[in-house]
Design an enzyme around this catalytic site. Structure first.
Site, PDB file in Angstrom:
ATOM      1  N   ASP A 120       0.041 -46.599 -33.296  1.00  0.00           N
ATOM      2  CA  ASP A 120       0.404 -46.316 -31.907  1.00  0.00           C
ATOM      3  C   ASP A 120       0.026 -47.481 -30.994  1.00  0.00           C
ATOM      4  OD1 ASP A 120       1.832 -44.062 -31.334  1.00  0.00           O
ATOM      5  OD2 ASP A 120       0.100 -42.730 -31.105  1.00  0.00           O
ATOM      6  N   LYS A 144       8.262 -36.962 -35.904  1.00  0.00           N
ATOM      7  CA  LYS A 144       7.739 -38.201 -36.500  1.00  0.00           C
ATOM      8  C   LYS A 144       7.684 -38.077 -38.017  1.00  0.00           C
ATOM      9  CE  LYS A 144       5.241 -39.236 -32.282  1.00  0.00           C
ATOM     10  NZ  LYS A 144       4.002 -39.135 -31.515  1.00  0.00           N
ATOM     11  N   GLN A 203      -2.159 -37.375 -32.488  1.00  0.00           N
ATOM     12  CA  GLN A 203      -1.243 -36.918 -31.438  1.00  0.00           C
ATOM     13  C   GLN A 203      -2.039 -36.547 -30.185  1.00  0.00           C
ATOM     14  OE1 GLN A 203       2.209 -36.903 -31.619  1.00  0.00           O
ATOM     15  NE2 GLN A 203       2.105 -36.415 -29.441  1.00  0.00           N
TER      16      GLN A 203
END
Ligand code: NAP
Length: 286
Positions: free
Chosen positions: A121, A54, A98
């Site tokens: 997200d 990412k 994460q």
């Protein structure tokens, strides 16, 4: 009938190029680029790889990197404090915690602390609520990638019969909500669905997000349907999707492979969300 294969790498590359142009324009306008704060807690090797990928993708398009790595011993309060710090930092447009976090921590509670306007997200309860109500907000990345693939191939969604197999908060439910927003007639299947084959066989658009290798066979596919396989299953012989590709491709009109279909879209949509979050914060048009 032999299906046209949807190349997720090509579509993702196109999205990334556009994001790169948008980042350049944003930085010229505002004097600084959008920024992404990735937060990794602990040393899970798979999570380290995901975060590294990412960050690399961000660097390629010019998004500023505000990565923080906390030890596995970090407390709930320490991770929460870091999230709050990023919530308050105007250079940070998007925050990505994460998952999974170490089992001593409550990942859902930590995710919920992310400002919904920085929730790239799209996983906070407020983002889920905004999606459910169809109000503006940041949408989850993999589900947005599914829609992007369908749009890239001009699949008509309005009025279409769409069947989503899987009802997770991460994929199934948001894919279904996005399809509904596009005026598809949406059915959601799950492990208690009585006749999966017959339900899937009605679908003009069939999305599989299950985690069971090759659950969806040729007989589940309506001739000419668009079949999107979100599944990533690691088998001894390699990666497999939730769709039996060879059988389904005999009947589908369009189909994604695994790997190389939905997979590449997730990071591309994360980058897009980061620019969207930056623009909304800067221009205040929400
Ligand atoms: P999940 O949370 O385990 O959810 C799986 C869903 O499938 C559940 O709703 C479950 O039903 C349903 N299901 C399980 N067995 C079934 C069966 N035999 N028939 C019908 N439905 C069944 O998984 P997820 O997080 O949504 O992920 C799904 C797949 O997508 C996984 O392979 C994952 O690796 C992959 N994935 C890929 C990406 C990407 O970037 N491409 C991103 C995220 C996930 P119940 O609710 O009734 O249990």
């Amino acid at each position: 009938m032999a299906a046209t294969i949807i190349d997720g790498k090509v579509v993702a590359a196109r999205v990334r190029q556009q994001v790169g142009r948008d980042v350049t324009a944003f930085a010229a306008r505002r004097g600084q680029p959008p920024g992404l704060a990735t937060i990794l807690v602990g040393d899970d090797p798979a999570s380290e790889v995901y975060v590294r990928n990412k960050r690399k993708a961000c660097a390629e398009v010019g998004i500023a990197d505000f990565h923080r790595h906390l030890p596995a011993t970090a407390s709930q309060a320490e991770v929460a404090a870091l999230i709050e710090e990023n919530n308050a930092d105007p250079r940070v447009s998007g925050i990505l915690l994460q998952l999974p976090v170490p089992k001593e921590l409550d990942g859902a509670a930590l995710t919920a602390r992310i400002s919904p306007d920085k929730d790239v997200d799209g996983l906070t309860p407020i983002s889920a609520g905004r999606l459910a109500q169809g109000t503006p907000g940041l949408r989850p990345c993999t589900p947005s990638g599914v829609i992007e693939l369908l749009d890239a191939h001009d699949v008509a969604l309005e009025g279409a019969e769409a069947v989503v197999v899987g009802r997770s908060d991460l994929v199934g439910k948001p894919v279904a909500a996005l399809l509904l927003q596009r005026n598809a007639t949406v059915t959601i299947c799950h492990s208690r669905t009585r006749d999966l084959r017959a339900t899937c066989a009605r679908a003009d658009v069939l999305v599989a997000a299950v985690g069971v290798p090759r659950l969806i066979g040729g007989e589940h596919v309506k001739p000419g349907a668009a079949v999107i396989d979100v599944g990533i299953n690691r088998l001894p012989e390699g990666l497999a999707g939730d769709v039996d590709f060879d059988a389904a491709a005999q009947r589908a009109g369009l189909i994604t492979p695994v790997p190389g279909g939905v997979g590449p879209m997730t990071i591309a949509m994360l980058l897009r969300n980061t620019v969207t979050a930056a623009s909304l914060a800067a221009d205040g048009d929400r």
